[in-house]
Write a protein that holds these residues in place. Structure first.
Motif, mmCIF file in Angstrom:
data_model
loop_
_atom_site.group_PDB
_atom_site.id
_atom_site.type_symbol
_atom_site.label_atom_id
_atom_site.label_comp_id
_atom_site.label_asym_id
_atom_site.label_seq_id
_atom_site.Cartn_x
_atom_site.Cartn_y
_atom_site.Cartn_z
ATOM 1 N N TRP A 101 -4.071 -8.775 -0.273
ATOM 2 C CA TRP A 101 -2.932 -7.718 0.112
ATOM 3 C C TRP A 101 -3.334 -6.469 -0.360
ATOM 4 O O TRP A 101 -2.317 -5.716 -0.432
ATOM 5 C CB TRP A 101 -1.839 -8.385 -0.298
ATOM 6 N N ARG A 102 -4.434 -6.352 -1.254
ATOM 7 C CA ARG A 102 -4.620 -5.085 -1.856
ATOM 8 C C ARG A 102 -5.013 -3.810 -1.255
ATOM 9 O O ARG A 102 -5.580 -2.633 -1.479
ATOM 10 C CB ARG A 102 -5.446 -4.994 -3.105
ATOM 11 N N ASP A 125 0.667 -10.609 1.041
ATOM 12 C CA ASP A 125 0.894 -10.914 -0.753
ATOM 13 C C ASP A 125 1.708 -12.558 -0.405
ATOM 14 O O ASP A 125 2.767 -12.461 0.024
ATOM 15 C CB ASP A 125 1.849 -9.765 -0.988
ATOM 16 N N ALA A 181 2.953 -13.843 -2.979
ATOM 17 C CA ALA A 181 3.922 -14.078 -3.891
ATOM 18 C C ALA A 181 5.159 -13.631 -3.438
ATOM 19 O O ALA A 181 6.273 -14.010 -3.804
ATOM 20 C CB ALA A 181 3.719 -13.114 -5.077
ATOM 21 N N ILE A 182 5.413 -13.130 -2.130
ATOM 22 C CA ILE A 182 6.499 -12.452 -1.623
ATOM 23 C C ILE A 182 6.866 -13.647 -0.396
ATOM 24 O O ILE A 182 8.030 -13.051 0.454
ATOM 25 C CB ILE A 182 6.417 -11.258 -0.881
ATOM 26 N N TYR A 220 10.865 -14.219 0.641
ATOM 27 C CA TYR A 220 11.742 -13.140 0.520
ATOM 28 C C TYR A 220 11.804 -12.501 1.834
ATOM 29 O O TYR A 220 10.755 -12.681 2.762
ATOM 30 C CB TYR A 220 11.691 -12.173 -0.521
ATOM 31 N N TYR A 252 11.711 -9.462 2.661
ATOM 32 C CA TYR A 252 10.757 -8.604 2.637
ATOM 33 C C TYR A 252 9.495 -8.855 3.160
ATOM 34 O O TYR A 252 8.788 -8.061 3.770
ATOM 35 C CB TYR A 252 10.623 -8.063 1.071
ATOM 36 N N GLU A 304 6.792 -6.824 5.465
ATOM 37 C CA GLU A 304 5.393 -6.591 5.266
ATOM 38 C C GLU A 304 4.473 -7.025 6.453
ATOM 39 O O GLU A 304 3.489 -6.497 7.058
ATOM 40 C CB GLU A 304 4.876 -7.061 3.963
ATOM 41 N N LEU A 324 1.438 -20.003 -2.968
ATOM 42 C CA LEU A 324 1.857 -20.686 -4.294
ATOM 43 C C LEU A 324 2.646 -21.973 -4.419
ATOM 44 O O LEU A 324 3.292 -22.037 -3.260
ATOM 45 C CB LEU A 324 2.765 -19.448 -5.004
ATOM 46 N N PHE A 378 4.588 -11.979 -10.574
ATOM 47 C CA PHE A 378 5.281 -13.065 -9.793
ATOM 48 C C PHE A 378 6.756 -12.727 -9.775
ATOM 49 O O PHE A 378 7.678 -12.512 -8.853
ATOM 50 C CB PHE A 378 4.933 -14.298 -10.072
ATOM 51 N N LYS A 423 7.678 -9.108 -9.162
ATOM 52 C CA LYS A 423 8.071 -9.032 -7.424
ATOM 53 C C LYS A 423 9.446 -9.891 -7.135
ATOM 54 O O LYS A 423 10.197 -9.148 -6.315
ATOM 55 C CB LYS A 423 6.902 -9.667 -6.950
ATOM 56 N N ARG A 424 9.747 -10.673 -7.820
ATOM 57 C CA ARG A 424 10.810 -11.430 -7.197
ATOM 58 C C ARG A 424 12.094 -10.669 -7.514
ATOM 59 O O ARG A 424 13.185 -10.595 -6.981
ATOM 60 C CB ARG A 424 11.233 -12.768 -8.145
ATOM 61 N N ILE A 483 12.488 -7.266 -5.543
ATOM 62 C CA ILE A 483 12.710 -7.758 -3.991
ATOM 63 C C ILE A 483 14.254 -8.179 -3.975
ATOM 64 O O ILE A 483 15.113 -7.752 -3.291
ATOM 65 C CB ILE A 483 11.806 -8.764 -3.324
ATOM 66 N N TYR A 513 -1.727 -5.797 -8.866
ATOM 67 C CA TYR A 513 -1.085 -7.092 -8.005
ATOM 68 C C TYR A 513 -0.422 -6.668 -7.100
ATOM 69 O O TYR A 513 0.089 -7.998 -6.486
ATOM 70 C CB TYR A 513 -0.403 -7.968 -9.249
ATOM 71 N N LEU A 514 -0.055 -5.480 -6.806
ATOM 72 C CA LEU A 514 0.962 -5.193 -5.842
ATOM 73 C C LEU A 514 -0.135 -4.766 -4.644
ATOM 74 O O LEU A 514 -0.861 -4.468 -4.534
ATOM 75 C CB LEU A 514 1.816 -4.076 -6.291
ATOM 76 N N GLU A 516 4.046 -2.324 -1.494
ATOM 77 C CA GLU A 516 4.871 -2.890 -2.500
ATOM 78 C C GLU A 516 4.880 -1.392 -3.700
ATOM 79 O O GLU A 516 5.789 -1.053 -4.191
ATOM 80 C CB GLU A 516 4.586 -4.032 -3.331
ATOM 81 N N PHE A 564 7.889 0.413 -4.616
ATOM 82 C CA PHE A 564 8.917 -0.213 -5.681
ATOM 83 C C PHE A 564 8.313 0.691 -7.070
ATOM 84 O O PHE A 564 9.201 0.433 -8.115
ATOM 85 C CB PHE A 564 8.739 -1.677 -5.796
#
Lengths: 333, 333
Positions: free
Chosen positions: A256-257, A278, A280-281, A284, A286, A290, A313, B156, B159-160, B163, B204-205, B209, B213
């Motif tokens: 996702w980078r 990503d 990790a999201i 959500y 969001y 994305e 995850l 992680f 990000k939570r 968001i 990591y974003l 993101e 953010f």
């Protein structure tokens, strides 16, 4: 033909296919039910459990393809390496290179190698019609597991070996490369529809290190498989130089980078792209935002498969994941 | 004027300046002598020890600039946060957000904040003429240290929060941003010649993101400091989108995951570039080979500073590092 098989071959299709790395994993209640009853090694040694765990995300989440439940260390037993799964550590090779030297890494002999995962692929093929993805680790990623106790994730030891013991490095990488090709052929014979190379730790290398020390082996694998099965090359933290890799893979699976619009512009039209969200999201709203940007940037291509940029995850909410799949499926192509 | 001060301001210079992140670190015998006698907190509370540890690499390795010895968590005490350094864990914030809520993160009050590091900067300035770099963590990287016990390195939790609790996130990020600006000003008053923002975990974003953010806060910091000091913005795993960040930094400091030729072509001529060498390879001859490629690709720019792509490793051999510095210094500009 279903959207996954069409997209991976570059045929016209009217729906974006979706699957997720580690979709058969700890976030799924059905998977956890097995894990509470048995160890991961026991799960991976039962073809029926493998088939069940492999197929569940298709029913439960609505993904367009299954990926066979196994570990990238699965074929290492065919090279004389003894793998143990330690809780909260993961796979550990007992007779690793630091302990036993490179002679512990034997040539892979396909004629004497049998593994429940191959039986599971055949069983899956008999039982279900949906696409099934086979896989192997990339050679340098596998080396990071066999070089010492536990994974050399930053590739510090691997880099020392590639630079200061180049002959030994070449010998081991060649054996791993040959094994991956043979293991892929066995999976193809058993019935997989696509084959993904997981080079998860390649991104600890610089573009120069990758080009010199890793690319020749990856190239060989993909070249050998070319024509016999659609191939996907997955790596992370490499997005700035994937476009320069120029590998004979049908798809690049990216993390996702990088912005999909930018990446898509750098990659030749005939190549497929997979991934980019990503992981990790995904729980959500969001994620839908994305996902819409990714899909908008990639859906003009002949070959795009929606996926996360790395494995799901354990905290993933199956309901939210399902909603994400429904969203991607709702996009008009 | 010395090559570092010239290069960072874009003046003509005849030698490529070199320094290394974590050059005052565990690989140096002089540093380890202190560490054997005292804890890291004790070291960081003595201006004389700080000055000594900060300056040693200039003498010992021949680098062109020193970076003040401190931790990115150093200024957090000025926000009511209690930081402990735990062996093999690193800095842990006792009253972190998960434990104590965001009200634990107080506004930074420069008038009541005093820290040995500021005294050390003044002392260094009195004692030595060579360039001294000040620094702070980037706001999202600092947030990863104060959100829970130990660092949230994969972001992680961050990000939570960004968001799902955007208001709380904005409040904390604004306080961190204000603190970084004030802390930078204090370091500038005390005498630093350049200021680096370490946004080590920004990568990591995803680019989206980051843009939404994180960038607004980083932008504010760099904009506020612009004109008062040359600024360097360091991040890792972001190389595919640094060119799109469009920040008012004088320099971008990048990791080793992008080819310098490619990166240099993407970045406007007036911007400086720093970094790019893989820190895992500095002990090997191969480092000179990679360094020569980096230098060749970057030395045509008005502003290039040689550095590794992240901090030096404890296993770094000081003699090999010195040889690397000599090599870079030998390149004709």
């Amino acid at each position: 033909m279903d959207p996954f098989r069409k997209a991976i071959k570059g045929y016209d299709h009217d729906r974006i296919p979706v699957w997720f790395m580690r979709q058969a994993g700890r976030y799924l209640p059905s998977y956890m039910k097995y894990r509470q009853r048995m160890g991961i090694e026991e799960m991976m040694s039962s073809p029926d459990v493998i088939v069940d765990v492999t197929h569940d995300p298709v029913d439960r989440i609505g993904v367009d393809a299954a990926i066979i439940f196994a570990d990238i260390t699965t074929p290492l037993s065919g090279m004389g390496l003894r793998v143990r799964f330690l809780d909260s550590v993961g796979p550990v090779v007992e007779n690793n290179i630091e302990k036993s030297g490179i002679s512990a890494v034997e040539e892979f002999d396909p004629s004497s190698f049998s593994h429940p995962v191959l039986k599971a692929i055949s069983k899956y093929r008999e039982r279900y019609a949906d696409p099934l993805i086979g896989f192997a680790g990339g050679p340098v990623t596998l080396l990071s597991y066999i070089i010492s106790d536990g994974v050399d994730r930053d590739l510090f030891r691997v880099k020392r070996m590639m630079i200061t013991e180049e002959k030994a490095y070449q010998a081991v990488m060649t054996r791993l490369t040959d094994m991956i090709i043979e293991f892929a052929r066995m999976q193809i014979s058993a019935g997989v529809d696509a084959f993904q190379i997981f080079d998860s730790w390649a991104g600890y290398l610089s573009p120069g290190e990758y080009e010199h020390f890793v690319k020749p082996y990856v190239y060989d694998i993909l070249q050998e498989l070319s024509g016999s099965i659609p191939t996907i090359y997955f790596s992370t933290m490499t997005s700035s130089y994937v476009a320069d890799m120029d590998l004979p893979a049908d798809f690049y699976s990216i993390d996702w980078r990088i912005d999909m619009k930018r990446f898509s512009a750098e990659i030749p039209d005939e190549k497929g792209i997979q991934g980019n969200l990503d992981p990790a999201i995904v729980n959500y709203d969001y994620a839908l935002h994305e996902a819409s940007k990714i899909v908008e940037a990639a859906s003009g291509r002949d070959r795009y498969i929606f996926n996360t940029g790395h494995g799901l995850l354990p905290s993933t909410d199956p309901e939210k994941l399902k909603r994400l799949v429904e969203y991607v499926h709702s996009v008009n192509l």
